[in-house]
Design an enzyme around this catalytic site. Structure first.
Site, mmCIF file in Angstrom:
data_model
loop_
_atom_site.group_PDB
_atom_site.id
_atom_site.type_symbol
_atom_site.label_atom_id
_atom_site.label_comp_id
_atom_site.label_asym_id
_atom_site.label_seq_id
_atom_site.Cartn_x
_atom_site.Cartn_y
_atom_site.Cartn_z
ATOM 1 N N CYS A 7 0.867 -1.180 0.000
ATOM 2 C CA CYS A 7 0.000 0.000 0.000
ATOM 3 C C CYS A 7 0.907 1.235 0.000
ATOM 4 O O CYS A 7 2.104 1.121 -0.287
ATOM 5 C CB CYS A 7 -0.988 -0.016 1.175
ATOM 6 S SG CYS A 7 -0.265 0.203 2.819
ATOM 7 N N ASN A 10 2.442 1.560 4.209
ATOM 8 C CA ASN A 10 2.686 0.288 4.900
ATOM 9 C C ASN A 10 2.388 0.390 6.399
ATOM 10 O O ASN A 10 3.088 -0.158 7.228
ATOM 11 C CB ASN A 10 4.121 -0.194 4.649
ATOM 12 C CG ASN A 10 4.380 -1.629 5.088
ATOM 13 O OD1 ASN A 10 5.475 -1.951 5.533
ATOM 14 N ND2 ASN A 10 3.401 -2.501 4.968
ATOM 15 N N CYS A 12 -1.380 0.690 7.257
ATOM 16 C CA CYS A 12 -2.814 0.380 7.399
ATOM 17 C C CYS A 12 -3.205 -0.864 6.614
ATOM 18 O O CYS A 12 -3.353 -1.944 7.173
ATOM 19 C CB CYS A 12 -3.687 1.558 6.953
ATOM 20 S SG CYS A 12 -3.472 3.068 7.906
ATOM 21 N N ARG A 13 -3.385 -0.699 5.308
ATOM 22 C CA ARG A 13 -3.928 -1.778 4.477
ATOM 23 C C ARG A 13 -2.992 -2.970 4.330
ATOM 24 O O ARG A 13 -3.401 -4.118 4.542
ATOM 25 C CB ARG A 13 -4.308 -1.235 3.093
ATOM 26 C CG ARG A 13 -5.422 -0.205 3.143
ATOM 27 C CD ARG A 13 -5.621 0.476 1.815
ATOM 28 N NE ARG A 13 -4.487 1.357 1.508
ATOM 29 C CZ ARG A 13 -4.341 2.023 0.381
ATOM 30 N NH1 ARG A 13 -5.237 1.885 -0.596
ATOM 31 N NH2 ARG A 13 -3.302 2.808 0.177
ATOM 32 N N SER A 14 -1.760 -2.729 3.917
ATOM 33 C CA SER A 14 -0.875 -3.875 3.660
ATOM 34 C C SER A 14 -0.493 -4.632 4.934
ATOM 35 O O SER A 14 -0.412 -5.864 4.890
ATOM 36 C CB SER A 14 0.346 -3.474 2.826
ATOM 37 O OG SER A 14 1.092 -2.459 3.435
ATOM 38 N N ASP A 120 -8.232 3.522 1.419
ATOM 39 C CA ASP A 120 -7.276 3.796 2.488
ATOM 40 C C ASP A 120 -8.050 4.310 3.705
ATOM 41 O O ASP A 120 -8.664 5.375 3.645
ATOM 42 C CB ASP A 120 -6.265 4.839 2.024
ATOM 43 C CG ASP A 120 -5.097 4.992 2.976
ATOM 44 O OD1 ASP A 120 -5.198 4.544 4.132
ATOM 45 O OD2 ASP A 120 -4.067 5.563 2.562
#
Length: 150
Positions: A7, A10, A12-14, A120
């Site tokens: 993401c 690095n 939140c999402r990933s 995000d």
């Protein structure tokens, strides 16, 4: 098989995708995450991501943010990007078609190309993090199924 989730920062999402994917695959798989920017390098995931994962009995608290590197194209078999901007940034770092073929949008595995971006949640609240978790969980389940068929 080595899988990289990517993401922007690095945090939140990933990291969530990495944590979820690790719970779904056997130990002989390697799963990691990275970001396209180094702004948060060395930091732990966002506290809201950590809490959301913990609510689902997944510990991502020890992960550390890192940027995508050239070595990632050598070390990983599949690189999943959370949104189109991240995808384009990662693809721009590839040197050849073999590397390019490793990179895809995370949600393409679900076959929904209109909504192929994981939003995000950084500027949102806990509800946004939970929504992203559910979306990532669904995508990780589809990736697991796809890998078992290969």
């Amino acid at each position: 098989m080595k899988i990289l989730m990517v993401c922007l920062g690095n945090i939140c999402r990933s990291p969530l995708a990495e944590g979820i994917m690790k719970t779904k695959l056997p130990d002989h798989y390697t799963v990691d995450s990275a970001g396209t920017i180094s702004m948060h390098e060395g930091e732990h995931p966002d506290k809201r991501a950590v809490k959301t994962a913990a609510n689902h009995h997944i510990d991502i608290s020890k992960q550390r943010s890192r940027p995508v590197t050239r070595k990632d194209f050598e070390n990983f078999d599949k690189i999943y990007c959370m949104d189109i901007d991240v995808f384009e940034d990662v693809v721009s770092k590839t040197k050849n078609e073999e590397e390019r073929q490793k990179v895809s949008l995370f949600l393409e595995v679900l076959g929904d190309h209109k909504n192929a971006e994981v939003p995000d949640p950084y500027w949102g609240d806990m509800k946004d993090f939970e929504s992203v978790f559910q979306l990532l969980d669904k995508g990780c389940e589809a990736i697991k199924k796809q890998l078992s068929e290969e």
